[in-house]
Design a protein around this motif. Structure first.
Motif, PDB file in Angstrom:
ATOM      1  N   PRO A   1     -38.307 -36.861  -4.289  1.00 20.12           N
ATOM      2  CA  PRO A   1     -37.216 -37.179  -3.359  1.00 20.12           C
ATOM      3  C   PRO A   1     -36.163 -36.092  -3.215  1.00 20.12           C
ATOM      4  N   TRP A   2     -36.468 -34.891  -3.693  1.00 20.04           N
ATOM      5  CA  TRP A   2     -35.512 -33.789  -3.576  1.00 20.04           C
ATOM      6  C   TRP A   2     -35.751 -33.053  -2.255  1.00 20.04           C
ATOM      7  N   ILE A   3     -35.698 -33.829  -1.175  1.00 21.52           N
ATOM      8  CA  ILE A   3     -35.999 -33.301   0.149  1.00 21.52           C
ATOM      9  C   ILE A   3     -34.780 -32.582   0.732  1.00 21.52           C
ATOM     10  N   GLY A   4     -34.965 -31.970   1.897  1.00 23.33           N
ATOM     11  CA  GLY A   4     -33.894 -31.209   2.517  1.00 23.33           C
ATOM     12  C   GLY A   4     -32.725 -32.081   2.942  1.00 23.33           C
ATOM     13  N   ARG A   5     -31.519 -31.654   2.566  1.00 27.43           N
ATOM     14  CA  ARG A   5     -30.300 -32.356   2.971  1.00 27.43           C
ATOM     15  C   ARG A   5     -29.211 -31.328   3.278  1.00 27.43           C
ATOM     16  N   GLY A   6     -28.315 -31.694   4.196  1.00 25.35           N
ATOM     17  CA  GLY A   6     -27.229 -30.805   4.578  1.00 25.35           C
ATOM     18  C   GLY A   6     -27.593 -29.952   5.779  1.00 25.35           C
ATOM     19  N   PHE A   7     -26.694 -29.086   6.177  1.00 26.82           N
ATOM     20  CA  PHE A   7     -26.891 -28.281   7.387  1.00 26.82           C
ATOM     21  C   PHE A   7     -27.910 -27.162   7.197  1.00 26.82           C
ATOM     22  N   LEU A   8     -28.183 -26.764   5.966  1.00 20.76           N
ATOM     23  CA  LEU A   8     -29.278 -25.819   5.722  1.00 20.76           C
ATOM     24  C   LEU A   8     -30.338 -26.438   4.815  1.00 20.76           C
ATOM     25  N   GLN A   9     -30.384 -27.754   4.812  1.00 16.44           N
ATOM     26  CA  GLN A   9     -31.452 -28.501   4.155  1.00 16.44           C
ATOM     27  C   GLN A   9     -31.706 -28.035   2.719  1.00 16.44           C
TER      28      GLN A   9
END
Length: 273
Positions: free
Chosen positions: A83-91
């Motif tokens: 579940p450590w997928i891309g998050r935020g504006f630069l994922q």
């Protein structure tokens, strides 16, 4: 203005044979109004403060957020790094990048938890399976899970994590290297929603490509054909950001004459020019 009404999408890594042109979703651009204050603060804090730096940043951030629509990677629950997928504006992706960001924020992380997370990441990477990460997941302190989710749902975290990641990878250094746009004509794939089988153009740029690799695939930074996810999409977003921020005639036409707008530029719901 950095979100076109229609956008290019490469069906494959690098510059694939299949490139389509399609309408963006109605929600595209919604993050601008909701996150503008936090984005401006992050740009200032991490010295993403020249037109070229900002254009390069947004050329990547617009693509990584699905045209400024979401701050969490779409359809990623089964990825090998979930579940450590891309998050935020630069994922921000993978435990190590989250952990490094939290250290940057001065947060205290249990040494044993960090060791197990980094080890699980190595195993998941080697196996291309998220099973090692899922096994650790049940043992994580609740605070770690909350912090991870915050990167997507808290406006400050979404923007600041992107600025941190940009700065950590010294992206300004690459963005500051002068590089011209190179015209790349091609034929849209027959499956394209718009203009199937017709000629189209996007613009390549070496400095922008190198920054994109720093952000997404650093091992390919010195390759002329990096197998980078969304590379064509990023080039398309970068062109729109350049129009908005650079205010110069920097896009060559078929004769090599510099134009203010790239070919097929299309913001409003009208036929591309």
């Amino acid at each position: 203005q950095m979100v076109p009404a229609r956008a290019l999408r490469g069906l494959g890594a690098g510059i694939p044979a299949q490139i389509v042109y399609e309408r963006v979703r109605p929600e595209a651009g919604q993050l601008v109004q909701s996150h503008s204050t936090e984005l401006n603060c992050a740009l200032r804090k991490y010295t993403i403060n020249t037109p070229v730096r900002m254009a390069t940043f947004f050329g990547n951030a617009v693509q990584e957020t699905a045209w400024l629509r979401v701050t969490e990677e779409i359809n990623a629950t089964n990825r090998w790094y979930a579940p450590w997928i891309g998050r935020g504006f630069l994922q921000l992706t993978h435990p190590s990048n989250y952990l490094n960001y939290w250290h940057w924020r001065g947060r205290v992380i249990d040494a044993d938890v960090e060791r197990r997370l980094r080890q699980a990441q190595q195993q998941a990477n080697a196996q291309r399976s998220n099973q090692p990460l899922q096994e650790v997941e049940t043992q994580l302190p609740r605070q770690i899970v909350v912090w991870r989710t915050d990167i997507a749902i808290k406006k400050y975290d979404s923007a600041d994590s992107a600025g941190y990641y940009w700065s950590m990878n010294k992206a300004n250094r690459e963005a500051d290297v002068a590089s011209s746009n190179t015209r790349h004509p091609f034929t849209l794939h027959t499956s394209s929603e718009q203009w199937p089988g017709q000629r189209f153009t996007f613009y390549e740029n070496v400095s922008f490509r190198r920054v994109s690799c720093l952000i997404n695939l650093p091992g390919h930074i010195n390759r002329t054909d990096p197998q980078l996810n969304g590379l064509v999409d990023r080039y398309h977003a970068y062109a729109y950001a350049q129009v908005l921020l650079l205010d110069q005639s920097i896009f060559p036409d078929a004769s090599g004459v510099m134009q203010f707008l790239p070919e097929n530029y299309h913001v409003k719901d009208e036929e591309p020019r």
